[in-house]
Scaffold this motif. Structure first.
Motif, PDB file in Angstrom:
ATOM      1  N   LEU A  59      -3.966  15.176  15.436  1.00 32.98           N
ATOM      2  CA  LEU A  59      -3.505  14.750  14.204  1.00 32.98           C
ATOM      3  C   LEU A  59      -4.067  13.792  13.369  1.00 32.98           C
ATOM      4  CD1 LEU A  59       0.214  14.586  15.686  1.00 32.98           C
ATOM      5  CD2 LEU A  59      -0.411  16.071  14.009  1.00 32.98           C
ATOM      6  N   TYR A  60      -4.665  12.870  14.074  1.00 31.76           N
ATOM      7  CA  TYR A  60      -5.357  11.692  13.503  1.00 31.76           C
ATOM      8  C   TYR A  60      -6.645  12.362  12.828  1.00 31.76           C
ATOM      9  CZ  TYR A  60      -8.396   7.497  13.062  1.00 31.76           C
ATOM     10  OH  TYR A  60      -9.107   6.460  12.440  1.00 31.76           O
ATOM     11  N   ASP A  61      -7.326  13.345  13.610  1.00 32.47           N
ATOM     12  CA  ASP A  61      -8.562  13.866  12.980  1.00 32.47           C
ATOM     13  C   ASP A  61      -8.128  14.513  11.660  1.00 32.47           C
ATOM     14  OD1 ASP A  61      -9.799  12.787  14.926  1.00 32.47           O
ATOM     15  OD2 ASP A  61     -10.301  14.662  16.088  1.00 32.47           O
ATOM     16  N   ALA A  62      -7.107  15.447  11.873  1.00 32.70           N
ATOM     17  CA  ALA A  62      -6.612  16.059  10.603  1.00 32.70           C
ATOM     18  C   ALA A  62      -6.100  15.224   9.335  1.00 32.70           C
ATOM     19  CB  ALA A  62      -5.394  16.903  10.882  1.00 32.70           C
ATOM     20  N   VAL A  63      -5.502  14.172   9.636  1.00 29.98           N
ATOM     21  CA  VAL A  63      -5.394  13.041   8.521  1.00 29.98           C
ATOM     22  C   VAL A  63      -6.491  12.568   7.977  1.00 29.98           C
ATOM     23  CG1 VAL A  63      -3.915  11.105   7.979  1.00 29.98           C
ATOM     24  CG2 VAL A  63      -2.789  12.841   9.327  1.00 29.98           C
ATOM     25  N   TYR A  64      -7.390  12.070   8.922  1.00 30.61           N
ATOM     26  CA  TYR A  64      -8.680  11.349   8.379  1.00 30.61           C
ATOM     27  C   TYR A  64      -9.450  12.109   7.627  1.00 30.61           C
ATOM     28  CZ  TYR A  64     -12.371   7.837   8.950  1.00 30.61           C
ATOM     29  OH  TYR A  64     -13.421   6.829   8.631  1.00 30.61           O
ATOM     30  N   GLU A  65      -9.540  13.516   8.079  1.00 28.24           N
ATOM     31  CA  GLU A  65     -10.446  14.381   7.275  1.00 28.24           C
ATOM     32  C   GLU A  65      -9.616  14.763   5.726  1.00 28.24           C
ATOM     33  OE1 GLU A  65     -10.965  17.568  10.118  1.00 28.24           O
ATOM     34  OE2 GLU A  65     -12.274  16.194  11.404  1.00 28.24           O
ATOM     35  N   SER A  66      -8.630  14.663   5.905  1.00 29.75           N
ATOM     36  CA  SER A  66      -7.880  15.370   4.456  1.00 29.75           C
ATOM     37  C   SER A  66      -7.399  14.425   3.589  1.00 29.75           C
ATOM     38  CB  SER A  66      -6.787  16.236   4.935  1.00 29.75           C
ATOM     39  OG  SER A  66      -6.969  17.269   5.885  1.00 29.75           O
ATOM     40  N   ALA A  67      -6.999  13.033   4.086  1.00 28.79           N
ATOM     41  CA  ALA A  67      -6.439  11.893   3.139  1.00 28.79           C
ATOM     42  C   ALA A  67      -7.492  11.143   2.591  1.00 28.79           C
ATOM     43  CB  ALA A  67      -5.481  11.422   4.002  1.00 28.79           C
ATOM     44  N   GLY A  68      -8.748  11.548   2.022  1.00 29.00           N
ATOM     45  CA  GLY A  68      -9.641  10.797   1.951  1.00 29.00           C
ATOM     46  C   GLY A  68      -9.218   9.931   0.598  1.00 29.00           C
ATOM     47  N   SER A  69      -8.500  10.233  -0.434  1.00 34.87           N
ATOM     48  CA  SER A  69      -8.066   9.646  -1.601  1.00 34.87           C
ATOM     49  C   SER A  69      -6.860   8.447  -1.111  1.00 34.87           C
ATOM     50  CB  SER A  69      -7.444  10.502  -2.783  1.00 34.87           C
ATOM     51  OG  SER A  69      -6.101  11.307  -2.015  1.00 34.87           O
ATOM     52  N   ALA A  70      -6.139   9.001  -0.106  1.00 34.99           N
ATOM     53  CA  ALA A  70      -5.199   7.790   0.397  1.00 34.99           C
ATOM     54  C   ALA A  70      -5.750   6.735   1.017  1.00 34.99           C
ATOM     55  CB  ALA A  70      -4.084   8.582   1.429  1.00 34.99           C
ATOM     56  N   LEU A  71      -6.883   7.135   1.951  1.00 34.60           N
ATOM     57  CA  LEU A  71      -7.682   6.065   2.686  1.00 34.60           C
ATOM     58  C   LEU A  71      -8.705   5.284   1.676  1.00 34.60           C
ATOM     59  CD1 LEU A  71      -8.969   8.252   5.758  1.00 34.60           C
ATOM     60  CD2 LEU A  71      -7.007   6.701   5.465  1.00 34.60           C
ATOM     61  N   ASP A  72      -9.081   5.898   0.551  1.00 37.47           N
ATOM     62  CA  ASP A  72      -9.811   5.022  -0.386  1.00 37.47           C
ATOM     63  C   ASP A  72      -9.037   4.180  -1.096  1.00 37.47           C
ATOM     64  OD1 ASP A  72     -11.937   6.685   0.057  1.00 37.47           O
ATOM     65  OD2 ASP A  72     -11.702   8.014  -1.444  1.00 37.47           O
ATOM     66  N   LEU A  73      -7.722   4.475  -1.496  1.00 37.94           N
ATOM     67  CA  LEU A  73      -6.870   3.675  -1.874  1.00 37.94           C
ATOM     68  C   LEU A  73      -6.552   2.211  -1.068  1.00 37.94           C
ATOM     69  CD1 LEU A  73      -4.814   3.124  -4.313  1.00 37.94           C
ATOM     70  CD2 LEU A  73      -2.966   4.062  -3.022  1.00 37.94           C
ATOM     71  N   ALA A  74      -6.446   2.504   0.070  1.00 43.42           N
ATOM     72  CA  ALA A  74      -6.431   1.473   1.000  1.00 43.42           C
ATOM     73  C   ALA A  74      -7.532   0.513   1.263  1.00 43.42           C
ATOM     74  CB  ALA A  74      -5.762   1.795   2.407  1.00 43.42           C
TER      75      ALA A  74
ATOM     76  N   TYR B 175       0.767  -1.284   0.114  1.00 33.35           N
ATOM     77  CA  TYR B 175      -0.045   0.001  -0.064  1.00 33.35           C
ATOM     78  C   TYR B 175       0.753   1.133  -0.094  1.00 33.35           C
ATOM     79  CZ  TYR B 175      -2.473   3.931   2.049  1.00 33.35           C
ATOM     80  OH  TYR B 175      -3.019   5.275   2.278  1.00 33.35           O
ATOM     81  N   PHE B 176       1.860   1.202   0.754  1.00 35.82           N
ATOM     82  CA  PHE B 176       2.623   2.428   0.900  1.00 35.82           C
ATOM     83  C   PHE B 176       3.389   2.653  -0.444  1.00 35.82           C
ATOM     84  CE2 PHE B 176       3.573   1.523   5.510  1.00 35.82           C
ATOM     85  CZ  PHE B 176       2.265   2.155   6.174  1.00 35.82           C
ATOM     86  N   ALA B 177       3.939   1.596  -0.961  1.00 33.83           N
ATOM     87  CA  ALA B 177       4.641   1.605  -2.168  1.00 33.83           C
ATOM     88  C   ALA B 177       3.506   2.323  -3.410  1.00 33.83           C
ATOM     89  CB  ALA B 177       4.995   0.381  -2.669  1.00 33.83           C
ATOM     90  N   SER B 178       2.287   1.704  -3.301  1.00 33.03           N
ATOM     91  CA  SER B 178       1.412   2.334  -4.409  1.00 33.03           C
ATOM     92  C   SER B 178       1.145   3.513  -4.154  1.00 33.03           C
ATOM     93  CB  SER B 178       0.210   1.197  -4.232  1.00 33.03           C
ATOM     94  OG  SER B 178      -0.869   1.862  -5.061  1.00 33.03           O
ATOM     95  N   LEU B 179       0.889   4.014  -2.840  1.00 32.06           N
ATOM     96  CA  LEU B 179       0.522   5.418  -2.646  1.00 32.06           C
ATOM     97  C   LEU B 179       1.740   6.542  -3.041  1.00 32.06           C
ATOM     98  CD1 LEU B 179      -1.011   7.473  -0.923  1.00 32.06           C
ATOM     99  CD2 LEU B 179       0.105   7.004   1.232  1.00 32.06           C
ATOM    100  N   LEU B 180       3.029   5.960  -2.771  1.00 30.73           N
ATOM    101  CA  LEU B 180       4.006   6.937  -3.217  1.00 30.73           C
ATOM    102  C   LEU B 180       4.233   6.883  -4.807  1.00 30.73           C
ATOM    103  CD1 LEU B 180       6.589   5.861  -0.497  1.00 30.73           C
ATOM    104  CD2 LEU B 180       5.980   7.949  -0.821  1.00 30.73           C
ATOM    105  N   ALA B 181       4.000   5.838  -5.316  1.00 28.71           N
ATOM    106  CA  ALA B 181       3.906   5.764  -6.830  1.00 28.71           C
ATOM    107  C   ALA B 181       2.977   6.628  -7.345  1.00 28.71           C
ATOM    108  CB  ALA B 181       3.772   4.347  -7.236  1.00 28.71           C
TER     109      ALA B 181
END
Length: 481
Positions: free
Chosen positions: A248-263, A130-136
Motif C-alpha cells: 500500500l505504501y509503495d503504491a501511494v508513494y509512486e502515485s501521489a506525487g502531487s500530494a507529496l510535493d504539496l506537503a 496540510y490535509f485541509a489544503s489537500l482536500l481544498a
C-alpha cells in the motif's frame, strides 16, 4: 423537539460519580466479558445506566488487561456532558483514537499519525493544515469522481441480484470506496498501479490487528474464551501485516506525487512522513470510515420503506430536473429531506461512535440532572450511540425519522456529534480534533442518495451486524419507471 432539564448547571447538585472498577485486573476482565459476550455493547451501558440511575458513571472499557494498561474510564452518555470531549483546552487527545490502548507505531512506519496527536503538539497543526489544503485542492473532483465510482457500483448490484437473487452491499461498497479514495488522493485508479484489485483486502488486512481488541466475531458462546484470548488479550505484532502495508505504501508513494510535493514544498513535511500519514488518512480514516458509513446509511433508508423512498425520489428528481440535470453543491443544498436523512443516519448510527480524552485539569461536567467532578488525569469516554439518542433532546430517539432535521428540526443539528464535533456551528481546524473530511462525508452521503434515487424507485434489504458496523444485503432493487 428539545426538552432540556429546567435546572441550569449552577443549580444542579454536585454528586459523586457512581460506579467502580472492581478488583485490579479481574474487574477489567469481567467488564470485558460483559461488554463482548454476556451483555453486549449496548446493553453493557444500558444496564449500568439503570443500575446507577445516571448517564455519567465509572467503568472499565475493553480491551483492558494487558493491551490497555489503564482501562478505567468515566463514561458520559448524554448530550449535555459529552461535548467536554471537544474542548481540547480541558481534555488531552494524546494517543486516544482507539480508546484505552494504542496500536504500535510499527503499523505506520514508526510515525505517530495525526489522528493520535493532541492539538498542543506542533506537528498536529502542520499535518491538519496540510490535509485541509489537500482536500481544498481536490474540491472540484469530489462530485464527478464519486459519481463515476457509483456508476460502477450500481450495475454490479443489479448483476448480483439478477444472478443470485441478492447482493452483498458491503463488499461492493468497499471496492467502490477504496477506488474513490485512492484516486482522489493519488490521482489515478488503483487498477493502474501494482495494487490492481487487491487494495480493499490489503487495507482490511492491515486494519484488522489494530482494531482486533475492539471486535467480536459473534461466535457461539462456548468459543468465547478462545476468541477473547486471541483478540483481546495481547497485541498483534505489526510484522504480520508488514508486506500488505508495504504494498500500500509503495503504491501511494509512486502515485501521489502531487500530494507529496504539496506537503514537502508548502508545509516542510518529509515525503516519507507524508506518505505514511496520507496512507493512514486514506486507509484508516477515509476507507475505514466509509466501510461503516455507507452500509449504515443504506440500512436506515431501507427501514423508512416505500413512503420515505417516494418522498426522496420526488425531491431529488424534481430538483435535479429544475437544475437541468446538473448536480452541484447548490443543487444538493436545496434537497432538505435528503440532507435530513443523511444527518438522521449519522445521528442514529455514527461511523465512529466512541470518543476518548484525558482530563488536563480538575473539571466539572454536568448531565441534565447533576454535576460531577472529574480529576486531572482521569480518562473520559463518550458513546455517541447513546448521546445521539438522548431522550431529553430527541423525541422517539430510537426511531429513524427521515424528516427530523427539516425546518425547525434544523435546530437539533447542534446535538448531532458524529464528527468529533457538532454538526452545526463547529468546523475542522488545526486547533481541534474534528474530522478533516466532515463536509466531504456529508457530501458523499447526499450524493449516494441522489444518484441512487435517480436510478431506482425503491428497494429492500436484509441487515445485521458485521464486526464494528452493519451488514447489508440487497433483496430487491426496483429501477426507476
Amino acid at each position: 423537539m428539545y426538552s432540556s432539564s429546567s435546572s441550569s448547571p449552577s443549580n444542579l447538585p454536585l454528586k459523586p460519580i457512581p460506579g467502580d472498577y472492581g478488583m485490579p485486573l479481574f474487574g477489567a476482565i469481567k467488564d470485558r466479558y460483559d461488554y463482548f459476550y454476556n451483555q453486549g455493547r449496548d446493553n453493557f451501558f444500558k444496564i449500568r445506566m439503570e443500575k446507577y440511575q445516571s448517564t455519567v458513571f465509572r467503568t472499565n472499557m475493553p480491551p483492558g488487561a494487558l493491551i490497555a494498561q489503564n482501562p478505567k474510564v468515566i463514561a458520559l452518555l448524554d448530550a449535555e456532558s459529552f461535548p467536554i470531549l471537544f474542548d481540547t483546552t480541558k481534555v488531552a487527545k494524546h494517543d486516544v483514537l482507539d480508546g484505552t490502548y494504542m496500536p504500535s507505531t510499527a503499523y505506520t512506519g514508526g510515525y505517530r499519525m495525526c489522528a493520535y496527536l493532541d492539538p498542543s503538539e506542533p506537528n498536529h497543526a502542520t499535518l491538519k493544515r496540510y490535509f485541509a489544503s489537500l482536500l481544498a485542492s481536490k474540491h472540484n473532483q469530489f462530485i464527478p469522481l464519486f459519481q463515476s465510482s457509483l456508476s460502477d457500483l450500481f450495475p454490479k448490484l443489479e448483476e448480483q441480484i439478477s444472478k443470485d437473487g441478492k447482493a452483498d452491499f458491503n463488499s461492493l461498497s468497499d471496492d467502490m470506496s477504496f477506488n474513490f479514495v485512492f484516486e482522489l488522493f493519488c490521482g489515478q485508479s488503483p487498477s493502474k498501479t501494482t495494487l490492481g484489485s487487491k487494495g480493499p483486502s490489503l487495507v482490511t488486512l492491515w486494519l484488522f490487528p489494530q482494531l482486533a481488541p475492539q471486535i467480536t466475531f459473534g461466535l457461539p458462546k462456548f468459543l468465547m474464551f478462545a476468541e477473547d484470548f486471541l483478540l483481546h488479550t495481547f497485541s498483534y505484532p505489526a510484522f504480520l501485516v508488514k508486506p500488505a502495508y508495504q504494498k500500500l505504501y509503495d503504491a501511494v508513494y509512486e502515485s501521489a506525487g502531487s500530494a507529496l510535493d504539496l506537503a514537502e514544498g508548502n508545509f516542510g513535511i518529509s515525503r516519507e512522513e507524508t506518505c505514511h500519514n496520507l496512507l493512514f488518512l486514506a486507509g484508516f480514516n477515509a476507507f475505514g470510515g466509509m466501510k461503516l458509513l455507507f452500509p449504515a446509511l443504506i440500512k436506515w433508508v431501507a427501514s423508512g420503506g416505500g413512503n420515505l423512498h417516494r418522498q426522496l425520489r420526488n425531491e431529488i428528481r424534481t430538483i435535479v430536473k429544475e437544475s437541468e440535470g446538473k448536480i452541484t453543491l447548490s443543487t444538493l443544498d436545496k434537497m432538505t429531506l435528503t440532507k435530513s436523512v443523511v444527518f438522521e443516519a449519522l445521528r442514529i448510527e455514527p461511523p465512529v461512535p466512541y470518543q476518548y480524552g484525558k482530563a488536563k485539569e480538575d473539571i466539572v461536567v454536568h448531565s441534565h440532572d447533576a454535576t460531577f467532578e472529574i480529576k486531572k488525569g482521569e480518562m473520559i469516554f463518550g458513546n455517541q450511540n447513546f448521546v445521539g439518542k438522548d431522550p431529553k433532546v430527541f423525541e422517539n430517539p430510537e426511531e429513524f425519522v427521515g424528516n427530523r432535521f427539516v425546518g425547525e428540526g434544523e435546530k437539533l443539528l447542534k446535538y448531532v456529534y458524529w464528527s468529533n464535533g457538532r454538526q452545526a456551528d463547529d468546523h475542522p481546524t488545526a486547533e481541534n480534533k474534528q474530522c478533516a473530511g466532515k463536509d466531504l462525508v456529508v457530501l458523499m452521503s447526499r450524493l449516494m442518495l441522489v444518484e441512487f434515487f435517480l436510478r431506482y424507485d425503491t428497494f429492500t434489504v436484509d441487515s445485521g451486524t458485521l464486526l464494528l458496523g452493519s451488514s447489508v444485503t440487497f433483496k430487491t432493487l426496483t429501477k426507476a419507471s
